[in-house]
Design an enzyme around this catalytic site. Structure first.
Site, PDB file in Angstrom:
ATOM      1  N   ASP A  20       0.718  -1.206  -0.057  1.00 37.51           N
ATOM      2  CA  ASP A  20      -0.181  -0.037   0.041  1.00 37.51           C
ATOM      3  C   ASP A  20       0.684   1.228  -0.074  1.00 37.51           C
ATOM      4  O   ASP A  20       0.374   2.304   0.069  1.00 37.51           O
ATOM      5  CB  ASP A  20      -0.855   0.026   1.043  1.00 37.51           C
ATOM      6  CG  ASP A  20      -0.267  -0.084   2.621  1.00 37.51           C
ATOM      7  OD1 ASP A  20       0.925  -0.062   2.607  1.00 37.51           O
ATOM      8  OD2 ASP A  20      -1.171  -0.366   3.387  1.00 37.51           O
ATOM      9  N   ASP A  63       0.385 -10.744   6.151  1.00 40.62           N
ATOM     10  CA  ASP A  63       0.359 -10.245   5.100  1.00 40.62           C
ATOM     11  C   ASP A  63       1.406  -9.471   4.466  1.00 40.62           C
ATOM     12  O   ASP A  63       2.330  -8.748   4.778  1.00 40.62           O
ATOM     13  CB  ASP A  63      -0.591  -8.823   5.490  1.00 40.62           C
ATOM     14  CG  ASP A  63      -1.317  -8.429   4.563  1.00 40.62           C
ATOM     15  OD1 ASP A  63      -1.821  -8.950   3.464  1.00 40.62           O
ATOM     16  OD2 ASP A  63      -1.963  -7.156   4.720  1.00 40.62           O
TER      17      ASP A  63
END
Length: 227
Positions: free
Chosen positions: A31, A140
């Site tokens: 991100d 993640d």
């Protein structure tokens, strides 16, 4: 008799080690935000850091730079060096978000082995530089083109599409789509398809905490308490 007893003891020890591993899953993310472990207040007990943040061109972020995901015009981003690192055909190093509470996991390292998916039998050692995932046992993995998820600083840093490259959650869907990323991120994108052999998302793993390799702590700038 001694050798039989010794064999039994070894078997019991091996069983306990297997039982000590925790079951979980892997997902992917990229991100471009300053990781949660980039804040000293989030470090786990005994950790020395915080995790490094970078500016828009991947130089060191200014000490007072604000997280680009949460402040308009913020100049603190994730660093391109947080991509996966191939060590061998069966082992990679990398970084990940892990756990729902940053102060419980920040800067700790974990080794996991996939038990499903194309990478079944392969392992990673990752350092937790962020928190939050699908579950508390999810890793993640920081993977360029892995999906921006809930926040997106990649548009500000790299001019990525508003929803990131590929799916917002999960990212690109093929190795060929890695060519859509900036050249300095493409190797980490190819890692997923060429080394792991597939999407990686929702693949099953077992994992345990380990001491961090110096190769990871030298990149992140954060060293956890020894175990």
């Amino acid at each position: 008799m001694f050798s039989v007893l010794k064999l039994v003891a070894v078997c019991l020890l091996s069983a306990s080690l297997v039982q000590a591993r925790t079951a979980g899953t892997t997902t992917t993310t990229w991100d471009c935000c300053l990781p949660a472990c980039g804040y000293t207040s989030n470090l786990s007990a005994g950790a020395r850091g915080p995790v490094k943040g970078c500016n828009k061109t991947n130089g060191p972020a200014a000490p007072d730079a604000q997280n680009a995901c949460f402040t308009s015009g913020g100049q603190a981003f994730s660093c391109s060096s947080y991509q996966p690192i191939i060590i061998s055909n069966t082992l990679s190093y990398g970084f990940a978000g892990h756990g729902n509470t940053a102060s419980a996991t920040c800067c700790k390292c974990y080794q996991f082995t996939w038990t499903s998916g194309t990478a079944q039998g392969k392992s990673m050692i990752v350092q937790a530089i962020n928190a939050g995932g699908i579950t508390d046992t999810d890793f993640d993995i920081y993977t360029p083109g892995g999906g921006v998820g809930d926040f997106n600083a990649c548009t500000a840093q790299y001019g990525a599409p508003a929803g990131g490259w590929g799916r917002q959650y999960g990212g690109v869907t093929s190795d060929s789509q890695c060519s859509e990323l900036p050249s300095n991120l493409q190797a980490g994108c190819h890692w997923r398809w060429q080394w792991a052999g597939g999407d990686v998302n929702t693949w099953q793993i077992t994992y345990r905490q380990v001491n961090c390799p110096s190769q990871l702590t030298s990149i992140s700038g954060c060293t956890p308490a020894s175990i």
